[in-house]
Design an enzyme around this catalytic site. Structure first.
Site, PDB file in Angstrom:
ATOM      1  CD  GLU A  76       7.056   2.785  55.646  1.00  0.00           C
ATOM      2  OE1 GLU A  76       6.197   3.458  55.031  1.00  0.00           O
ATOM      3  OE2 GLU A  76       8.219   2.656  55.234  1.00  0.00           O
ATOM      4  CG  ASN A  94      10.752   1.365  51.734  1.00  0.00           C
ATOM      5  OD1 ASN A  94       9.603   1.650  52.086  1.00  0.00           O
ATOM      6  ND2 ASN A  94      11.636   0.829  52.561  1.00  0.00           N
ATOM      7  CG  ASP A 111      11.973   3.874  54.700  1.00  0.00           C
ATOM      8  OD1 ASP A 111      10.799   3.622  54.392  1.00  0.00           O
ATOM      9  OD2 ASP A 111      12.577   3.259  55.582  1.00  0.00           O
TER      10      ASP A 111
END
Length: 306
Positions: free
Chosen positions: A20, A149, A199
């Site tokens: 991430e 997100n 995401d």
């Protein structure tokens, strides 16, 4: 405008359980990203050497402060981390009294602040929130979320975008002249009818949003009106977040997650080079002029790769 080649190649072979937060540092000319569940900050030197810093807690997102320092969000705090010395300077506690939550997606804003989302470690709904750190204080902007997100900002500073992955919605939030939310957020993209989960995201120089689709192995480009105008397919299911980088900001890096994905290359970090669109340089995080104590938190860890 379309991308001339959507061929994604492997940029880094180290497996991330939950990759991430990719960040291209404009001064260092260097990509940083995280393995949240592994408690690692990862990078590669300009010479191609694997770099890694291991933390005793989950870390998820960062902004750059200067040549050698990053602001990092962890499951318990926002802190400044010196890449050269390994020293940590705490700025603010982040739900430190709740052991069931952690930080997730975050990004610096154009005013020198930093937005960060939190979520339940189990992904349970209703425990997520979005905060803004600015001018030395941390303020909660929205609560009652599932998995925040896709935090990113319009080039003209008029709005922020963010998603709730579990609710399958991307929101557009108007901002005032100082970067604070102004009025109610508006639905930018509703993916519930398609069963798609948005995401992480980044915005390009044309004001279009590139969003990674968790579980779908895609990064999709949306126009400022929320229409799909391009997409990139990757050979892994759990794509997590894109970031523009390279000297001309025409390289797109994409992180992925190994947990929950049986793809052979799950958890690797990917690169799509020679994009036809240009990214935006990430803004600098501006620190308040106060003296804070430092503690050593992490050590650089040599790695041999995958």
């Amino acid at each position: 405008m379309t991308v001339p080649s959507h061929d994604a190649r492997i940029y880094d072979t180290r497996i991330c359980r939950l990759g991430e937060g990719p960040l291209w540092h404009p001064r260092r000319g260097q990509l940083f990203w995280f393995d949240i569940l592994g408690g690692r900050l990862l990078s590669r030197s300009p010479a191609g050497e694997d770099l890694s810093w291991l933390f005793p807690e989950m870390v998820s997102a960062a902004g750059w402060v200067d040549d050698d320092r990053l602001l990092i969000a962890s499951e318990r705090a926002l802190f400044v981390f010196d890449l050269e010395t390994g020293n940590r300077t705490d700025l603010a506690a982040l739900e430190a009294d709740d052991p069931l939550t952690r930080s997730n997606d975050g990004r610096a804003d154009p005013w020198g602040g930093f937005w960060i989302g939190t979520m339940a470690k189990t992904g349970a709904p209703g425990h997520g929130a979005i905060y803004r750190w600015y001018g030395g204080r941390l303020e909660r902007l929205r609560g009652g979320m599932g998995i925040p997100n896709a935090i990113c900002f319009a080039p003209d500073r008029s709005a922020a975008w963010y998603a709730d992955t579990s609710d399958a919605v991307i929101w557009r939030q108007p901002l005032d002249a100082a970067g604070w939310p102004e009025g109610a957020p508006q639905v930018f993209v509703d993916l519930r009818p398609e069963g798609i989960h948005p995401d992480g995201a980044v915005v390009d120089a044309e004001g279009c949003l590139w969003n990674a689709r968790w579980g779908a192995g895609q990064v999709v480009r949306y126009s400022p009106e929320g229409k799909v105008i391009d997409s990139i397919a990757l050979p892994v299911a759990q794509t997590t977040c894109p970031a523009f980088g390279g000297t001309d900001l025409k390289s797109l890096y994409v992180t992925s997650a190994a947990d929950g994905d049986t793809s052979p290359d799950a958890g690797l970090t990917w690169l799509v080079a020679d994009m036809a669109v240009t990214g935006l340089p990430e803004p600098r995080v501006v620190l308040p002029r106060v003296a804070l104590s430092r503690v050593v938190l992490a050590q650089e860890m040599p790695e041999a790769g995958r």
